[in-house]
Design a protein around this motif. Structure first.
Motif, PDB file in Angstrom:
ATOM      1  N   GLU A  30      55.723  32.570  37.218  1.00 20.20           N
ATOM      2  CA  GLU A  30      55.635  32.195  35.803  1.00 20.20           C
ATOM      3  C   GLU A  30      56.697  31.172  35.422  1.00 20.20           C
ATOM      4  OE1 GLU A  30      55.639  36.201  34.135  1.00 20.20           O
ATOM      5  OE2 GLU A  30      53.624  35.767  33.360  1.00 20.20           O
ATOM      6  N   GLU A  38      46.590  27.575  37.440  1.00 19.96           N
ATOM      7  CA  GLU A  38      46.332  28.966  37.071  1.00 19.96           C
ATOM      8  C   GLU A  38      47.238  29.867  37.891  1.00 19.96           C
ATOM      9  OE1 GLU A  38      42.586  30.319  35.759  1.00 19.96           O
ATOM     10  OE2 GLU A  38      41.598  28.537  36.526  1.00 19.96           O
ATOM     11  N   ASN A  40      47.975  32.812  37.656  1.00 22.59           N
ATOM     12  CA  ASN A  40      47.504  34.185  37.806  1.00 22.59           C
ATOM     13  C   ASN A  40      46.295  34.291  38.736  1.00 22.59           C
ATOM     14  OD1 ASN A  40      45.945  32.800  35.874  1.00 22.59           O
ATOM     15  ND2 ASN A  40      45.287  34.715  34.942  1.00 22.59           N
ATOM     16  N   VAL A  58      40.279  36.249  42.251  1.00 21.01           N
ATOM     17  CA  VAL A  58      40.371  36.978  40.985  1.00 21.01           C
ATOM     18  C   VAL A  58      41.468  36.366  40.124  1.00 21.01           C
ATOM     19  CG1 VAL A  58      39.546  39.158  41.983  1.00 21.01           C
ATOM     20  CG2 VAL A  58      41.985  38.692  41.926  1.00 21.01           C
ATOM     21  N   LEU A  59      41.429  36.673  38.829  1.00 16.64           N
ATOM     22  CA  LEU A  59      42.486  36.281  37.898  1.00 16.64           C
ATOM     23  C   LEU A  59      43.187  37.539  37.409  1.00 16.64           C
ATOM     24  CD1 LEU A  59      40.685  33.571  35.747  1.00 16.64           C
ATOM     25  CD2 LEU A  59      42.378  33.206  37.544  1.00 16.64           C
ATOM     26  N   LEU A  60      44.493  37.564  37.512  1.00 19.95           N
ATOM     27  CA  LEU A  60      45.278  38.685  37.016  1.00 19.95           C
ATOM     28  C   LEU A  60      45.359  38.587  35.499  1.00 19.95           C
ATOM     29  CD1 LEU A  60      47.182  41.099  37.637  1.00 19.95           C
ATOM     30  CD2 LEU A  60      49.045  39.439  37.605  1.00 19.95           C
ATOM     31  N   LYS A  61      44.896  39.610  34.808  1.00 17.53           N
ATOM     32  CA  LYS A  61      44.933  39.619  33.343  1.00 17.53           C
ATOM     33  C   LYS A  61      46.100  40.437  32.807  1.00 17.53           C
ATOM     34  CE  LYS A  61      41.284  37.157  32.774  1.00 17.53           C
ATOM     35  NZ  LYS A  61      41.356  35.834  32.236  1.00 17.53           N
ATOM     36  N   GLY A  62      46.584  41.380  33.607  1.00 16.78           N
ATOM     37  CA  GLY A  62      47.699  42.195  33.151  1.00 16.78           C
ATOM     38  C   GLY A  62      48.235  43.072  34.261  1.00 16.78           C
ATOM     39  N   THR A  69      45.200  44.619  36.181  1.00 16.67           N
ATOM     40  CA  THR A  69      43.956  44.406  35.429  1.00 16.67           C
ATOM     41  C   THR A  69      43.474  43.004  35.738  1.00 16.67           C
ATOM     42  OG1 THR A  69      44.788  45.789  33.641  1.00 16.67           O
ATOM     43  CG2 THR A  69      42.904  44.378  33.160  1.00 16.67           C
TER      44      THR A  69
END
Length: 69
Positions: A30, A38, A40, A58-62, A69
């Motif tokens: 980050e 991207e 994440n 995949v994309l990490l959302k949380g 997530t």
């Protein structure tokens, strides 16, 4: 070929908590997020009991104490 020798991972550095280790790694990502499209995005790999691999993007959302997530 690019050499990736600036950092490494030892068992002592990893610690006993894989979520804490991932949080440290993701915080580092980050910090450089302005340079990444991207930060994440990642590849998730699993395998069946007989060893057949499966990978997907995949994309990490949380991330919290329950996991990803």
């Amino acid at each position: 070929r690019r050499t990736y020798g600036l950092a490494g991972l030892t068992e002592a550095d990893a610690g006993d908590d894989p979520l804490a280790l991932f949080r440290r790694w993701f915080e580092q990502v980050e910090e450089k997020a302005g340079h990444l499209l991207e930060p994440n995005a990642m590849t998730l790999a699993t395998c069946t009991p007989d060893g057949r691999p499966s990978l997907r993007a995949v994309l990490l959302k949380g991330l919290d104490d329950r996991g990803f997530t």
